[in-house]
Design an enzyme around this catalytic site. Sequence first.
Site, PDB file in Angstrom:
ATOM      1  N   GLN C 131       1.616  -1.275  -0.404  1.00 50.17           N
ATOM      2  CA  GLN C 131      -0.333  -0.245  -0.378  1.00 50.17           C
ATOM      3  C   GLN C 131       0.863   1.276  -0.576  1.00 50.17           C
ATOM      4  OE1 GLN C 131      -2.169   0.056   3.799  1.00 50.17           O
ATOM      5  NE2 GLN C 131      -1.163  -1.432   4.314  1.00 50.17           N
ATOM      6  N   GLY C 132       0.521   2.242  -0.961  1.00 50.18           N
ATOM      7  CA  GLY C 132       1.201   3.434  -1.214  1.00 50.18           C
ATOM      8  C   GLY C 132       0.180   4.819  -0.504  1.00 50.18           C
ATOM      9  N   TYR C 133       0.172   4.516   1.093  1.00 49.85           N
ATOM     10  CA  TYR C 133      -0.865   5.901   1.785  1.00 49.85           C
ATOM     11  C   TYR C 133       0.964   6.780   2.161  1.00 49.85           C
ATOM     12  CZ  TYR C 133      -4.888   4.120   2.925  1.00 49.85           C
ATOM     13  OH  TYR C 133      -6.058   3.571   2.614  1.00 49.85           O
ATOM     14  N   SER C 134       1.403   6.834   3.162  1.00 48.76           N
ATOM     15  CA  SER C 134       1.935   7.965   3.689  1.00 48.76           C
ATOM     16  C   SER C 134       3.540   8.434   3.132  1.00 48.76           C
ATOM     17  CB  SER C 134       2.910   7.320   5.012  1.00 48.76           C
ATOM     18  OG  SER C 134       2.275   6.897   5.777  1.00 48.76           O
ATOM     19  N   SER C 168       5.284  -1.473   3.904  1.00 47.55           N
ATOM     20  CA  SER C 168       5.629  -3.381   4.147  1.00 47.55           C
ATOM     21  C   SER C 168       5.098  -3.873   2.785  1.00 47.55           C
ATOM     22  CB  SER C 168       5.283  -3.460   5.702  1.00 47.55           C
ATOM     23  OG  SER C 168       4.224  -2.741   5.917  1.00 47.55           O
ATOM     24  N   GLU C 251     -10.459  -2.732   6.588  1.00 44.08           N
ATOM     25  CA  GLU C 251      -9.325  -2.522   7.141  1.00 44.08           C
ATOM     26  C   GLU C 251      -9.759  -2.977   8.724  1.00 44.08           C
ATOM     27  OE1 GLU C 251      -5.815   0.043   7.459  1.00 44.08           O
ATOM     28  OE2 GLU C 251      -4.787  -1.468   7.643  1.00 44.08           O
ATOM     29  N   ASN C 376      -0.541   6.622  17.825  1.00 42.97           N
ATOM     30  CA  ASN C 376      -1.914   6.647  18.723  1.00 42.97           C
ATOM     31  C   ASN C 376      -2.267   8.301  19.540  1.00 42.97           C
ATOM     32  OD1 ASN C 376      -1.353   3.911  19.316  1.00 42.97           O
ATOM     33  ND2 ASN C 376      -0.423   4.333  21.353  1.00 42.97           N
TER      34      ASN C 376
END
Lengths: 389, 389, 396, 396
Positions: C131-134, C168, C251, C376
Amino acid sequence: MNFKFTDEQMMIRDIAEAFLAQTSTSAAVRQAMSTELGYDLQLWRRICDEMCWQGMHIPEAYGGLGLGYVELVATLEQMGRYLCCSPFYASVCLAANALLVAGTEDQKLTYLPQIAVGKTATLAYTGESGGWDSNSVKVTYQKQGDSYRLNGSYRFVPDGHSAEILVLAARDQDTQGDEGISLFVVPANTPGIRREWLPTMDQTRRQGQLQLDDLVLNSDAVMGDVGQSWAQLEQILDLGRIAVAAEQLGGSQQCLDSTVAYISERVQFGRSIASYQSVKHKCADMMVKVEASRSAVYYAACVGDQFFNQTSDAVGLAEAASIAKAYSSEGFFHNAGVGIQLHGGVGITSEYDIQLYFKRAKSTETFLGAADYHRERLATLLLDTQVAL
Amino acid sequence: MNFKFTDEQMMIRDIAEAFLAQTSTSAAVRQAMSTELGYDLQLWRRICDEMCWQGMHIPEAYGGLGLGYVELVATLEQMGRYLCCSPFYASVCLAANALLVAGTEDQKLTYLPQIAVGKTATLAYTGESGGWDSNSVKVTYQKQGDSYRLNGSYRFVPDGHSAEILVLAARDQDTQGDEGISLFVVPANTPGIRREWLPTMDQTRRQGQLQLDDLVLNSDAVMGDVGQSWAQLEQILDLGRIAVAAEQLGGSQQCLDSTVAYISERVQFGRSIASYQSVKHKCADMMVKVEASRSAVYYAACVGDQFFNQTSDAVGLAEAASIAKAYSSEGFFHNAGVGIQLHGGVGITSEYDIQLYFKRAKSTETFLGAADYHRERLATLLLDTQVAL
Amino acid sequence: MKLDFSPEDELFREEIASWLAANLCGKFDSIRGRGGPGDQHMFIDERKAWEQKLYQGGWTCIGWAPEYGGRGATIEQQVIFNEEYARAQGPGRAGHIGETLVGPTLIAFGDQEQKDRYLPEILRGEAFWCQGYSEPGAGSDLANVKTSAKFDDTNQQWQINGQKVWTSLARESDYCFVIARTDSKSVGHRGLGFFLVPIDQPGVTVRPIEQLTGTSEFNEVFFDDAHCSIDDIVGEPGDGWKVAMGLLGFERGVSTLGQQMLFQNELDEIIVLAKANGSAQNPQIRQRIAEAHIGLRIMRFNSMRVLSSKETDGSLQKEAMIYKLYWSSWHRNLGKLAMDVMGSESEVLEDGPYQLNRLQSMYLFSRADTIYGGTNQIQRNLIAERALGMPKEPRG
Amino acid sequence: MKLDFSPEDELFREEIASWLAANLCGKFDSIRGRGGPGDQHMFIDERKAWEQKLYQGGWTCIGWAPEYGGRGATIEQQVIFNEEYARAQGPGRAGHIGETLVGPTLIAFGDQEQKDRYLPEILRGEAFWCQGYSEPGAGSDLANVKTSAKFDDTNQQWQINGQKVWTSLARESDYCFVIARTDSKSVGHRGLGFFLVPIDQPGVTVRPIEQLTGTSEFNEVFFDDAHCSIDDIVGEPGDGWKVAMGLLGFERGVSTLGQQMLFQNELDEIIVLAKANGSAQNPQIRQRIAEAHIGLRIMRFNSMRVLSSKETDGSLQKEAMIYKLYWSSWHRNLGKLAMDVMGSESEVLEDGPYQLNRLQSMYLFSRADTIYGGTNQIQRNLIAERALGMPKEPRG
């Protein structure tokens, strides 16, 4: 009573800080970490020759500077702050203390001047069990005429694979607990001693394991009264606990400082991370832990001085050491953990130093007993005995 | 598997909420608190006659509604949320459960229909020690022919000073631990029983103490096998723990709700208190505790149903009860404490209700074993036995 | 509300249990219990082969509808599958991003062609996704995405430029889904697109990030004129936020049970260790092991509540919103517990520097759990604002 | 840095110890260990008498300069005094606000006439003071003070109107120092004055606030055309903020040692109880008692650092800034520990409703510790902003 550094102590502290900021850089620490020895010999020579830290609290009669435990602690705090990789702790805070507390005059005259010029040394007492109390002494000795035959193995010995002088704890066969424990001091190259590096998660401090196979020692190697040394060993360990707590304090302070510096630069959702209240409060809590740890460590340093001056007894030393070690262990671990958290993603990369502090926090927390060990020790004083604290 | 309320269960929940919001107001609770009885008789009659809660999980054969533990728990959650002062818990969650688990058919036929129409009852088992395990059973019995002579005193008995039916635990003289424990059921006005109110810090739940002086009971008062009842008593207590955890859940939720409501109104430094990030995060943590507690309690309620249906054994019941009680005790105490803190100054005045929840949180935390008691109980299952959880 | 399973479900349980007993053995013995967080990049070939084995048994993507090759398994069956998979110490699922994120996203938002192209190879355990989010500088702030997607009229394909981080399994994957800005003038949540990008092309460079464990589960992924075809955008340009949010909903569903099974394996290992080295007699350790057990059981009950509610209501519920904060904090504590159970030995690297054992690796990597996928702090903001309706944090 | 006391100081120690042994007895036996937080309003007559007894021995205001009737005791001597006072279970000092707050404030900021008028009666234990800081709606926000002070030209006196809240000992005091706005158009820290107001006058009404303990240590104080003389303003109109801040500095000094002695008494009582009821054998309780001991010892060491630094540097230091947050959190935990040591008996009110014993009262009242005098949240803001230089919270 004056619970602040004297001008001279401040100067010692400032010089240590300046020296370490230049020499114990992130790059230097990582270089030292990558070697089996675990420290840079050249830096160690500079510490010994230029700074003379290793002789700081050794009396002048034995080749040292004759300063006190407060000066030692002020220096250790900075070494912890800069993650200084060196055989200092093992040599001075364990072995030299062992000689000062339990050595015969001959032994002091033989070994302390060597340490004062930079020979390395350590103390080995724990076996496989992984505990830190008297039951963790597993190596045994057998008296044979005027000599002693030692057998068994040590684990978790600081710089155990490289130190040049060894203080060894062993017990008379068939004894347990506080009974039957003796201390010996020997050159590390004495036949019958095999040594090995024990690679560890925290790479900034080395541990070794030692195997004794029929190590035969004469009675001049014996420190103190044969079989009666647990009380003295406990005092040595308490002095070592104060020292490691001082390093933890420095590390704890650095976690706070480096985290505040990082988050003040970093912007998220259009604001400096440092402007978020939850982040500010975490930093405030870190500061509480640093300052409380500082109070505990400096107090314990004063008690260390009193102990050497014979104005504090072993109970006072034990109390101060357990307070400093319990609080500083948890404080450092807390601050390193929060430090990683506030660094965000980069906190868990090997590139940033905060993870090195996190690992140091864990290894020092365990070493010589974690917080619950020391709380139980204090509970025994408070609840099970009639001794007034 | 379907881990949510059915429509009928939702309705039961909603009706309970609506009824209690009207009847168990702050003023009503404070009125009930001020009496020795500890609850409003009129409200109790309405609960019994209009709502029929007290017969909810009693089988129809014994005059009840024949619903399950999930329905009971859904109702208890609302009672806890509104701090309802009543003899419900003692009568239903202790005494009725005791009869269901350990009563003879005759005893069930005698007493359960009485409870189902609103007679009050309770369970007494703990003596002076203040513990909650089998060793806390201190009252002794002596078998004399066909009868039993009971002597000793109970403490911390919910509604012990006012309940009309008593289930009593006692042990054969000279036994200890799990051995020799028997259960008896008797009308509270049997000669030989002296009872007294034990005023408590939490005024929303009453405790009493009982003194037995040569209380003589016939064998028809004996529940289960003489001297063999600890296992059954433990099951009764586990059912009681699930019930008190359900009340705690409701209280915990109310602490969150009332706190968010208060701080959303209140302005400090020119901003709503609810807009401060540290405050928001505390509320988020409260919500985590509420929802996790809810999951634990609802799960335990299902296990309660399984237990009555004999599809879960005592170990499954014990595990679920200890999880629910341990987590909900700490969650409620945490939320009540944070609730006071976020209320600021008014949080510690008697005028605001948050302090009532704080006191309820403490009394229920202690009752039937605090979190560490239950963690140790789980540790025994996990670490000392071969039973698979 | 009930916990009991129907007789049909119990038959299903026997089916998967006996299949696992018969198949998770031999050459797959070595991957039992492996591939969890911090360990995801390990044994990757064996775990990919295991995915294909699962497929042969009909055990991949069981929650997908039959028309897509799944079993249309009920929630109960998915729970059972995960329970038995855990009991058998099944390895971390190499295909979990495809099965639980990409698949459901395409089923919900993709067109028929995309479904035909991508779903079967996910199902068969042949194509793996990351996945390419951040992004660096964006971190948890999805609305701050800078990666651009321009439509190249000449070649009729999308051109992607930018950088993703904390990805990852990037080196082990065939595709990456990428959130990129299709409207260069847009800001915030508008003007984003959701792209399906092949990894093996000149324009994509994967650079491992060395972690405190000494290993590299995470990567940086650089896009320099990378491309994907005109058909590889899910929804329309501008729909990216909507699709991404839908995906986040998936998710937090059944896939959480897969995570819990790995946690259970870790806790079991800690318990075995505590019994072996005597720390099971330490009263503090006993409390903490019990607390870990309580925490994990409740994590499971939370998931059961979420799953049971999902059938009637697709919105993200309170019990779902706490999930990330809850598990990451729990797991971080478990890491510390593992080390404290190991005691002095926790420091020792048995196989030399810098070879961590499973629990050591878990301990260090668990510090990442409370950071990636929304720290968090972010999670608490979301809970306070969305579930409790408290005022939003002002942006700078 | 050293802990040892000089021989002169040790003589001083013998002096106070033997004086206390000879005087804290007889009719004063009943107040040993009483009068701590949550208990300050108890035994007030006896404790006032005790102040006068102390004065007769020369033991009030020992830190004040000899010109004001004090001993000009060194920091060491003040530490020793507090140590021995604690050892003897001396009661909470009814005169502490006068001795440690008002006195030093007048000495630093007051004029000669004010010193002459107020200091002697504080010294002699004849006049008692309370503080008027907080207001409803202002809470911890001193800059938001609404109470007004107008100068009444006709009567040549100040007229005070407004309300203060959370004022402890108001009913037992002779005077209240009041922060009030002298410039009605001012906002924030400007335009405030610091006034010395007699309580016993028609314009002052004290209304007790019933607390969760059922008792009323705190009060609301209403000022309706209350007055004080033209001479009863400390400094000039507009200096109120400066004076108040100076006073807060005094508050964190030696008086903290007096507080710690009460904490030590409480902890000792808990230890005695734990030994008696067997909870001293509970491993969790043992850990917590040890932790409380550690926390209290460190609290003392913190104070010693602050006191030692003060001699050369008057500014508020890092170790002083943590003090409130540290002790209030510690004390709150001590309250819970006390109840858990008492176990089931912690609920029982031996003397009937609603008569709390000392530990029960301490437990409940300790929840106020983290609120009054600036909540823990405010304290953390201050630490982050002032000690760590982090950005300020925006005002609304």
